[in-house]
Design a protein around this motif. Structure first.
Motif, mmCIF file in Angstrom:
data_model
loop_
_atom_site.group_PDB
_atom_site.id
_atom_site.type_symbol
_atom_site.label_atom_id
_atom_site.label_comp_id
_atom_site.label_asym_id
_atom_site.label_seq_id
_atom_site.Cartn_x
_atom_site.Cartn_y
_atom_site.Cartn_z
ATOM 1 N N UNK A 134 -39.911 43.832 13.600
ATOM 2 C CA UNK A 134 -40.788 43.160 14.545
ATOM 3 C C UNK A 134 -41.267 44.169 15.577
ATOM 4 N N UNK A 135 -42.587 44.350 15.665
ATOM 5 C CA UNK A 135 -43.140 45.327 16.613
ATOM 6 C C UNK A 135 -44.090 44.698 17.622
ATOM 7 N N UNK A 136 -44.413 43.419 17.437
ATOM 8 C CA UNK A 136 -45.325 42.780 18.374
ATOM 9 C C UNK A 136 -45.672 41.374 17.948
ATOM 10 N N UNK A 137 -46.665 40.843 18.627
ATOM 11 C CA UNK A 137 -47.175 39.509 18.322
ATOM 12 C C UNK A 137 -48.681 39.538 18.576
ATOM 13 N N UNK A 138 -49.424 38.790 17.772
ATOM 14 C CA UNK A 138 -50.871 38.746 17.963
ATOM 15 C C UNK A 138 -51.317 37.296 17.924
ATOM 16 N N UNK A 139 -52.249 36.977 18.813
ATOM 17 C CA UNK A 139 -52.732 35.604 18.953
ATOM 18 C C UNK A 139 -54.221 35.528 18.634
ATOM 19 N N UNK A 140 -54.696 34.313 18.545
ATOM 20 C CA UNK A 140 -56.136 34.101 18.358
ATOM 21 C C UNK A 140 -56.915 34.770 19.479
ATOM 22 N N UNK A 141 -56.418 34.668 20.693
ATOM 23 C CA UNK A 141 -57.115 35.262 21.839
ATOM 24 C C UNK A 141 -57.197 36.775 21.718
ATOM 25 N N UNK A 142 -56.151 37.399 21.176
ATOM 26 C CA UNK A 142 -56.179 38.851 20.967
ATOM 27 C C UNK A 142 -57.289 39.233 19.986
ATOM 28 N N UNK A 143 -57.486 38.417 18.955
ATOM 29 C CA UNK A 143 -58.553 38.667 17.984
ATOM 30 C C UNK A 143 -59.909 38.546 18.669
ATOM 31 N N UNK A 144 -60.074 37.536 19.509
ATOM 32 C CA UNK A 144 -61.337 37.380 20.237
ATOM 33 C C UNK A 144 -61.599 38.570 21.150
ATOM 34 N N UNK A 145 -60.545 39.058 21.784
ATOM 35 C CA UNK A 145 -60.679 40.230 22.651
ATOM 36 C C UNK A 145 -61.127 41.445 21.850
ATOM 37 N N UNK A 146 -60.565 41.618 20.664
ATOM 38 C CA UNK A 146 -60.956 42.733 19.789
ATOM 39 C C UNK A 146 -62.405 42.601 19.366
ATOM 40 N N UNK A 147 -62.808 41.408 18.975
ATOM 41 C CA UNK A 147 -64.181 41.205 18.524
ATOM 42 C C UNK A 147 -65.186 41.426 19.664
ATOM 43 N N UNK A 148 -64.791 41.063 20.877
ATOM 44 C CA UNK A 148 -65.647 41.314 22.040
ATOM 45 C C UNK A 148 -65.874 42.807 22.243
ATOM 46 N N UNK A 149 -64.806 43.592 22.119
ATOM 47 C CA UNK A 149 -64.910 45.053 22.265
ATOM 48 C C UNK A 149 -65.760 45.639 21.158
ATOM 49 N N UNK A 150 -65.549 45.172 19.936
ATOM 50 C CA UNK A 150 -66.334 45.669 18.799
ATOM 51 C C UNK A 150 -67.808 45.358 18.990
ATOM 52 N N UNK A 151 -68.124 44.164 19.423
ATOM 53 C CA UNK A 151 -69.522 43.745 19.581
ATOM 54 C C UNK A 151 -70.239 44.557 20.646
ATOM 55 N N UNK A 152 -69.502 44.961 21.681
ATOM 56 C CA UNK A 152 -70.106 45.756 22.764
ATOM 57 C C UNK A 152 -70.258 47.222 22.378
ATOM 58 N N UNK A 153 -69.616 47.598 21.245
ATOM 59 C CA UNK A 153 -69.772 48.952 20.743
ATOM 60 C C UNK A 153 -68.915 49.900 21.466
#
Length: 134
Positions: free
Chosen positions: A115-134
């Motif tokens: 076990x090294x961490x946990x990921x949530x739906x909100x974390x995915x949204x945060x990643x997609x926001x960063x990706x979309x902004x380039x």
């Protein structure tokens, strides 16, 4: 930046609240509320993942008390065992699909069977926001 090159490990939470199976579930509820989290991994003495305790699992406390009159008990009585996990090297896009295909709000993240961490739906949204902004 390619969405396939963004990995779970890049956006997961590494600092986790975890529970031991023998702590009282009411103490675990207090920690969930205190830390404003909706669930946490349950680990044994060696740190191996053995389950998850979610808000939904904790609602069983009220139901149990309503029928049996007693509150609490060990986390192991309320946790969900046989937890689905995701790999730290999984792409965020693939994880987004897993979230769409399941009812889960978060997943424990494993790397080399640890076990090294946990990921949530909100974390995915945060990643997609960063990706979309380039």
């Amino acid at each position: 930046m390619s969405t396939k090159s963004v990995l779970v490990k890049d956006y997961m939470t590494r600092s986790l609240v975890t529970f031991k199976p023998d702590i009282d579930v009411l103490d675990a509820v207090s920690l969930l509320v205190k830390h404003r989290i909706a669930g946490a991994p349950v680990v044994d003495a060696e740190g191996n993942l053995i389950g998850m305790l979610s808000e939904l699992d904790c609602l069983k406390i009220a139901l149990h008390a309503g029928y049996h009159g007693d509150w609490g008990g060990p986390v192991s009585d309320y946790m969900t065992a046989g937890v689905k996990t995701v790999d730290a090297e999984m792409s965020i896009v693939d994880l987004a699909q897993v979230f769409l295909d399941t009812r889960f709000r978060r997943f424990p993240v494993m790397q080399r069977n640890r076990l090294v961490g946990q990921i949530s739906r909100r974390d995915v949204l945060r990643a997609l926001e960063v990706i979309a902004k380039g």
